[in-house]
Design a protein around this motif. Structure first.
Motif, short mmCIF file in Angstrom:
data_model
loop_
_atom_site.label_atom_id
_atom_site.label_comp_id
_atom_site.label_asym_id
_atom_site.label_seq_id
_atom_site.Cartn_x
_atom_site.Cartn_y
_atom_site.Cartn_z
N GLY A 33 0.69 -1.36 0.16
CA GLY A 33 0.12 0.24 0.08
C GLY A 33 0.90 1.22 0.02
N LYS A 34 2.08 1.00 -0.48
CA LYS A 34 2.99 2.44 -0.27
C LYS A 34 2.61 3.58 -1.17
N THR A 35 2.25 3.00 -2.62
CA THR A 35 1.53 3.99 -3.71
C THR A 35 0.37 4.70 -3.24
N ARG A 36 -0.40 3.91 -2.78
CA ARG A 36 -1.85 4.43 -2.12
C ARG A 36 -1.39 5.59 -0.94
N ALA A 37 -0.40 5.25 -0.27
CA ALA A 37 0.11 5.96 0.86
C ALA A 37 0.47 7.30 0.44
N ILE A 38 1.22 7.26 -0.67
CA ILE A 38 1.98 8.49 -1.36
C ILE A 38 0.75 9.29 -1.76
N GLU A 39 -0.26 8.76 -2.49
CA GLU A 39 -1.42 9.57 -3.00
C GLU A 39 -2.12 10.04 -1.82
N TYR A 40 -2.38 9.31 -0.81
CA TYR A 40 -3.28 9.98 0.28
C TYR A 40 -2.38 11.13 0.84
N VAL A 41 -1.12 10.90 0.94
CA VAL A 41 -0.20 12.23 1.54
C VAL A 41 -0.34 13.34 0.87
N ARG A 42 -0.30 13.17 -0.72
CA ARG A 42 -0.21 14.27 -1.59
C ARG A 42 -1.58 14.94 -1.55
N LEU A 43 -2.67 14.07 -1.26
CA LEU A 43 -4.00 14.66 -1.13
C LEU A 43 -4.07 15.70 0.32
N MET A 44 -3.41 15.20 1.19
CA MET A 44 -3.62 15.85 2.48
C MET A 44 -2.81 17.13 2.63
N LEU A 45 -1.65 17.16 1.51
CA LEU A 45 -0.76 18.33 1.57
C LEU A 45 -1.29 19.25 0.80
N ALA A 46 -2.12 18.91 -0.40
CA ALA A 46 -2.97 19.77 -1.26
C ALA A 46 -4.02 20.54 -0.46
N ARG A 47 -4.56 19.85 0.53
CA ARG A 47 -5.43 20.53 1.48
C ARG A 47 -5.16 21.47 2.49
N GLN A 48 -4.09 20.90 3.28
CA GLN A 48 -3.58 21.74 4.36
C GLN A 48 -2.56 22.78 3.71
N HIS A 49 -1.81 22.52 2.88
CA HIS A 49 -0.90 23.53 2.51
C HIS A 49 -0.79 23.58 0.86
N PRO A 50 -2.08 24.54 0.41
CA PRO A 50 -2.29 24.21 -1.04
C PRO A 50 -0.94 25.14 -1.84
N LYS A 51 -0.17 25.85 -1.34
CA LYS A 51 0.71 26.49 -1.99
C LYS A 51 2.14 25.63 -2.22
N MET A 52 2.10 24.54 -1.36
CA MET A 52 3.27 23.49 -1.76
C MET A 52 3.00 22.73 -2.89
N THR A 53 4.02 22.67 -3.63
CA THR A 53 4.02 21.67 -4.82
C THR A 53 4.57 20.27 -4.84
N THR A 54 3.74 19.22 -4.99
CA THR A 54 4.29 18.11 -4.74
C THR A 54 4.25 17.14 -6.33
N PHE A 55 5.21 16.41 -6.47
CA PHE A 55 5.33 15.47 -7.48
C PHE A 55 5.64 13.91 -7.08
N HIS A 56 5.09 13.17 -7.99
CA HIS A 56 5.21 11.77 -7.83
C HIS A 56 5.61 11.14 -8.96
N ALA A 57 7.23 10.71 -8.97
CA ALA A 57 7.89 9.87 -9.89
C ALA A 57 7.69 8.43 -9.69
N GLN A 58 7.60 7.78 -10.71
CA GLN A 58 7.71 6.23 -10.51
C GLN A 58 8.68 5.74 -11.01
N CYS A 59 9.73 5.38 -10.41
CA CYS A 59 11.08 5.30 -10.70
C CYS A 59 10.97 3.77 -11.68
N GLU A 60 11.69 3.57 -12.64
CA GLU A 60 11.60 2.47 -13.66
C GLU A 60 12.69 1.70 -13.57
N HIS A 61 12.14 0.25 -14.14
CA HIS A 61 13.23 -0.78 -14.00
C HIS A 61 14.07 -0.36 -15.43
N LYS A 62 15.38 -0.26 -15.34
CA LYS A 62 16.18 -0.04 -16.28
C LYS A 62 17.46 -0.66 -16.26
#
Length: 325
Positions: free
Chosen positions: A55-84
């Motif tokens: 559930g780590k990916t879901r956790a990232i999404e939840y934390v980003r949603l909370m940050l968008a509500r609590q700190h709307p001026k902060m910018t967040t990005f979610h990078a999916q590291c790829e197997h190379k």
């Protein structure tokens, strides 16, 4: 769905149908607290590690949603590291450029990509009105030492432009071993910038955790600000008569325990959020036509939901062994 009680929205648009919702587990709440602590004390990097499919990916999404509500001026990005197969600079920056919304991530030389990445982050921060940017790197155990160095370079470049980049490396247990290896190799500059804090992420581990999550369905309203919690939307008569999903926390935990033991799965029970959410969705959707004031889901329905939620199948698929604490 009982036609005598009109719902405030078309049922097909409900988050339980679209899948566009996140419920916090205790581990997700602890992850959010870690992020807030890092921001408060200006700790620029942390690693969050745990078994796959927990559930780590879901956790990232939840934390980003909370940050968008609590700190709307902060910018967040979610990078999916790829197997190379090859850890080259070009693909590394292409991946990050995609994460920050660059329209032509593949164009240009490697130095141009690097410069464009810092430019895009700076532009996003300026639009938001804050110099604080958070980057969540998912499956970060796929990075190697060079990629950590390139990420540190991005930090330094942004720092010179007065942009504070907080990086959260999220991945499997290998991440912790990587940190140790970097410390042994004397690569303290990487550890001090990207891996200061660490947090062991876990699934749902007991009936109390189950109760916390079920309470989320009982309390979360949609549309926001309405009286229509997720539970009430599906069983309004039972809800208005006093039924709450949290009442069944013990029953649901026992159903998962029974499935775990019946399948002879090793280690102790630890429920991934994806399996848990699917079980709750099955129960709510199967309950809507049975709704009445005296209604509550049967133990057999909870057992059926656990059977169909994919928990046992995913554990067999990953072959993952959970070591007892």
């Amino acid at each position: 769905m009982s036609p005598q009680i009109p719902r405030p929205i078309d049922p097909s648009l409900h988050p339980l149908v679209t899948g566009n919702y996140r419920i916090a587990t205790p581990a997700i709440e602890a992850f959010h607290e870690l992020v807030m602590r890092c921001l408060r004390y200006r700790i620029m990097g942390a690693l969050i590690y745990g078994p796959s499919r927990i559930g780590k990916t879901r956790a990232i999404e939840y934390v980003r949603l909370m940050l968008a509500r609590q700190h709307p001026k902060m910018t967040t990005f979610h990078a999916q590291c790829e197997h190379k197969p090859r850890h080259a600079e070009g693909p590394f920056f292409v991946n990050l450029l995609e994460a920050v919304g660059d329209h032509t991530p593949n164009s240009g030389t490697n130095p141009a990509k690097r410069m464009r990445l810092t430019l895009r982050i700076r532009e996003a921060a300026a639009r938001a009105g804050s110099s604080t940017v958070l980057l969540f790197c998912d499956e970060a155990q796929r990075y190697n030492e060079n990629e950590y160095e390139w990420l540190r370079d991005v930090h330094d470049a942004l720092d010179r432009q007065h942009i504070k980049l907080f990086t959260f490396l999220v991945g499997q247990e290998d991440l912790l071993a990587q940190k140790t290896a970097l410390q042994v190799a004397g690569k303290t500059q990487i550890v001090a910038r990207l891996m200061v804090e660490e947090f062991a992420f876990c699934g749902i581990r007991n009936a109390e955790d189950v109760a916390t999550c079920l309470d989320g369905y009982d309390q979360t309203a949609y549309p926001e600000g309405s009286q229509w919690s997720f539970t009430r939307f599906y069983v309004p008569q039972a809800f208005d008569a006093g039924y709450r999903l949290i009442n069944d926390a013990g029953v649901l935990w026992q159903a998962f325990e029974a499935a775990h033991h019946k399948a002879s799965l090793p280690g102790r029970l630890e429920i991934p959020m994806e399996s848990f959410a699917r079980a709750v969705e099955i129960v709510l959707k199967d309950s809507e036509l049975k709704d009445e004031p005296a209604y509550c889901p049967t133990a057999a329905l909870w057992a059926y939901a656990v059977q169909r939620c994919g928990y046992v199948q995913s554990r067999h698929a990953t072959g993952r062994v959970l070591v007892p604490a």
